[in-house]
Design an enzyme around this catalytic site. Sequence first.
Site, mmCIF file in Angstrom:
data_model
loop_
_atom_site.group_PDB
_atom_site.id
_atom_site.type_symbol
_atom_site.label_atom_id
_atom_site.label_comp_id
_atom_site.label_asym_id
_atom_site.label_seq_id
_atom_site.Cartn_x
_atom_site.Cartn_y
_atom_site.Cartn_z
ATOM 1 C CE LYS A 22 42.717 -34.155 108.370
ATOM 2 N NZ LYS A 22 42.508 -35.595 108.578
ATOM 3 C CG ASN A 23 44.796 -36.214 105.585
ATOM 4 O OD1 ASN A 23 44.591 -36.143 106.788
ATOM 5 N ND2 ASN A 23 43.838 -36.175 104.697
ATOM 6 N NE ARG A 92 40.758 -45.080 108.074
ATOM 7 C CZ ARG A 92 40.440 -46.367 107.978
ATOM 8 N NH1 ARG A 92 39.628 -46.898 108.864
ATOM 9 N NH2 ARG A 92 40.940 -47.122 107.026
ATOM 10 C CB CYS A 116 33.811 -41.836 110.599
ATOM 11 S SG CYS A 116 34.467 -41.896 108.961
ATOM 12 N NE ARG A 121 37.756 -43.448 106.625
ATOM 13 C CZ ARG A 121 38.310 -42.294 107.020
ATOM 14 N NH1 ARG A 121 37.664 -41.504 107.832
ATOM 15 N NH2 ARG A 121 39.516 -41.967 106.600
ATOM 16 C CG ASP A 124 39.806 -55.036 104.143
ATOM 17 O OD1 ASP A 124 39.656 -53.828 104.415
ATOM 18 O OD2 ASP A 124 39.597 -55.501 103.017
ATOM 19 C CG ASP A 304 39.889 -35.840 101.913
ATOM 20 O OD1 ASP A 304 41.038 -36.118 102.286
ATOM 21 O OD2 ASP A 304 38.904 -36.595 102.089
ATOM 22 C CB VAL A 326 36.979 -42.386 97.646
ATOM 23 C CG1 VAL A 326 37.913 -42.810 98.768
ATOM 24 C CG2 VAL A 326 37.774 -42.044 96.381
ATOM 25 N NE ARG A 396 39.210 -35.165 113.518
ATOM 26 C CZ ARG A 396 38.944 -36.461 113.357
ATOM 27 N NH1 ARG A 396 37.705 -36.908 113.488
ATOM 28 N NH2 ARG A 396 39.893 -37.322 113.047
HETATM 29 C C1 EPZ Z 1 42.904 -41.039 104.040
HETATM 30 O O1 EPZ Z 1 42.127 -41.899 104.835
HETATM 31 C C2 EPZ Z 1 42.618 -39.630 104.543
HETATM 32 N N1 EPZ Z 1 42.928 -39.526 105.976
HETATM 33 C C3 EPZ Z 1 41.151 -39.263 104.320
HETATM 34 O O2 EPZ Z 1 41.020 -37.887 104.661
HETATM 35 C C4 EPZ Z 1 40.814 -39.416 102.833
HETATM 36 O O3 EPZ Z 1 39.453 -39.123 102.635
HETATM 37 C C5 EPZ Z 1 41.124 -40.850 102.402
HETATM 38 O O4 EPZ Z 1 42.521 -41.129 102.654
HETATM 39 C C6 EPZ Z 1 40.867 -41.074 100.915
HETATM 40 O O5 EPZ Z 1 41.660 -40.207 100.156
HETATM 41 C C7 EPZ Z 1 44.209 -39.427 106.365
HETATM 42 O O6 EPZ Z 1 45.124 -39.440 105.568
HETATM 43 C C8 EPZ Z 1 44.438 -39.298 107.837
HETATM 44 P P1 EPZ Z 1 42.046 -45.066 102.413
HETATM 45 P P2 EPZ Z 1 42.431 -43.498 104.758
HETATM 46 O O7 EPZ Z 1 42.727 -46.137 103.184
HETATM 47 O O8 EPZ Z 1 43.885 -43.735 104.702
HETATM 48 C C9 EPZ Z 1 38.581 -48.362 102.122
HETATM 49 C C10 EPZ Z 1 40.109 -36.006 105.680
HETATM 50 O O9 EPZ Z 1 39.053 -35.421 105.454
HETATM 51 N N2 EPZ Z 1 39.546 -49.232 102.802
HETATM 52 O O10 EPZ Z 1 42.655 -44.564 101.154
HETATM 53 O O11 EPZ Z 1 41.637 -44.146 105.825
HETATM 54 C C11 EPZ Z 1 38.086 -47.263 103.044
HETATM 55 O O12 EPZ Z 1 36.972 -47.734 103.783
HETATM 56 C C12 EPZ Z 1 40.133 -37.516 105.729
HETATM 57 O O13 EPZ Z 1 41.231 -35.450 105.837
HETATM 58 C C13 EPZ Z 1 39.215 -50.565 102.991
HETATM 59 O O14 EPZ Z 1 38.133 -51.004 102.629
HETATM 60 O O15 EPZ Z 1 41.775 -43.825 103.336
HETATM 61 C C14 EPZ Z 1 37.691 -46.165 102.089
HETATM 62 O O16 EPZ Z 1 36.397 -46.414 101.573
HETATM 63 C C15 EPZ Z 1 38.742 -38.104 105.599
HETATM 64 N N3 EPZ Z 1 40.117 -51.390 103.613
HETATM 65 C C16 EPZ Z 1 38.701 -46.317 100.950
HETATM 66 O O17 EPZ Z 1 39.234 -47.650 101.068
HETATM 67 C C17 EPZ Z 1 41.338 -50.937 104.061
HETATM 68 O O18 EPZ Z 1 42.123 -51.749 104.601
HETATM 69 C C18 EPZ Z 1 39.826 -45.300 101.017
HETATM 70 O O19 EPZ Z 1 40.523 -45.558 102.184
HETATM 71 C C19 EPZ Z 1 41.647 -49.579 103.858
HETATM 72 C C20 EPZ Z 1 40.751 -48.744 103.228
#
Ligand code: EPZ
Length: 423
Positions: A22-23, A92, A116, A121, A124, A304, A326, A396
């Site tokens: 999916k991701n 997202r 969520c 999330r 920035d 995940d 995370v 999903r």
């Molecule tokens: C991806 O989300 C995945 N989703 C998530 O999978 C997964 O849990 C996550 O990576 C962490 O591995 C998809 O790929 C569609 P991040 P993403 O940017 O890209 C913070 C699932 O179950 N952050 O690596 O949104 C953020 O809040 C889903 O399949 C900032 O603060 O994750 C989080 O705490 C759930 N500022 C952490 O970093 C930013 O600009 C990781 O976020 C970006 C992120």
Amino acid sequence: MNYLTINGGKRLSGRVQISGAKNSALKLMAASLLGHGTTVLTNVPRISDVFTMIEVLQRLGAGVSFEDNTLRIDTSGEISTIAPYDLVRRMRASINVLGPLLARSGHARVAMPGGCNIGNRTIDMHEAGLTQLGVRFTFDHGYLEGIADRLVGKKLVLDFPSRGATENLMTAAVLAEGVTVIENAAREPDIVDLASFLNAMGAQVWGAGTSTIEITGVGRMSSTEYQVSADPIEAGTFALAVLATGGDAELAGAQPETMEIFLEKLALSGAEWAPTESGIRVKCERRPRAVDFATLPYPGFPTDLQPQMMAFLVSAEGTSIVTENVFENRFAHTQELVRMGADIRTEGHHAVIRGVPGLQGAPVKGSDLRAGAALVVAALGAEGTTEVHDFHHVERGYEDFAGKLRSLGADVELMVETTSLQV
Ligand code: EPZ
């Protein structure tokens, strides 16, 4: 609203095919906007998030068809640069159209993705990196609007190896002038998939899978054909479903090299795994032992799989300490597991699981897709019947979850909710 009923205690065995990730698929779909032609993606999972991303692409003006697991995305026509508010709020990953739209058209207007229940999330890091490449952002009425007369390559350093930020910066940089270097980049398998896909379109991306990704901008990219790689999170989920029942099964298509720390923790619990011709075989013939683990960006233990791993350890011998590094709030599933008889205490980013001999089935609710999947893992090994409500979250990210479990011998049935259950 659907819910899944599970009659626990059946030992799972046999062979299950792992679907495309999916991701990974969602990002490749967004990146197809960089081409002017028809992109063909194969091994795409039939899950609701993919149908949502199809809607996003269609609303932007792409022509999309989805037969079996093959997607065809035609981006040769006029592409709008305004991503629909309702869809971005729903999913997202829609934010991943930001980089491609800015690279293709120099403009993008995308709704801020909602937080969520696993954390705030923000985006920035996406914004900061794109701004350094030359994008000017404004924010109004819930929309983030970016304008870039030209994108110029720079050296970027991410505060945290964010997957989404790394992906948006990659897809913006491939058409920027000059060289972009992303330091502290995310290293997940979907980043490697995205780099391979972009290079197949004519980009020059090096270093994906390491913390330093270097991208030399090119003038134009062409559409291509690409196969989505297998989903390590679905593979890990099914491994834990089989092990929670003391079963023995093969996960066809799973790639052990993308799941190393997870498999190491399985072995520490006393479960057995081995690579096979087409995937991984897992089995567990004794009560698992407690295992400590902490989630971290790849190659660390994947967040995940944290809920599902917990659901396996609740009936282990001994006490497991789990640390979620995370997300700020990814323990919602623990209260539902306690409802089934688990002994779990959470304190901030830590959870202490005292193993109990076994769980009992109960009506429970999965608040996000991995929490829902974790409750199914727990229910498969529990005594009696469990109902996992709000099953649409699970749908999903898992293609035909109930059908695949039944093919391994599970006694599960997908039901339609007639009354809203207050659990
Ligand atoms: C991806 O989300 C995945 N989703 C998530 O999978 C997964 O849990 C996550 O990576 C962490 O591995 C998809 O790929 C569609 P991040 P993403 O940017 O890209 C913070 C699932 O179950 N952050 O690596 O949104 C953020 O809040 C889903 O399949 C900032 O603060 O994750 C989080 O705490 C759930 N500022 C952490 O970093 C930013 O600009 C990781 O976020 C970006 C992120």
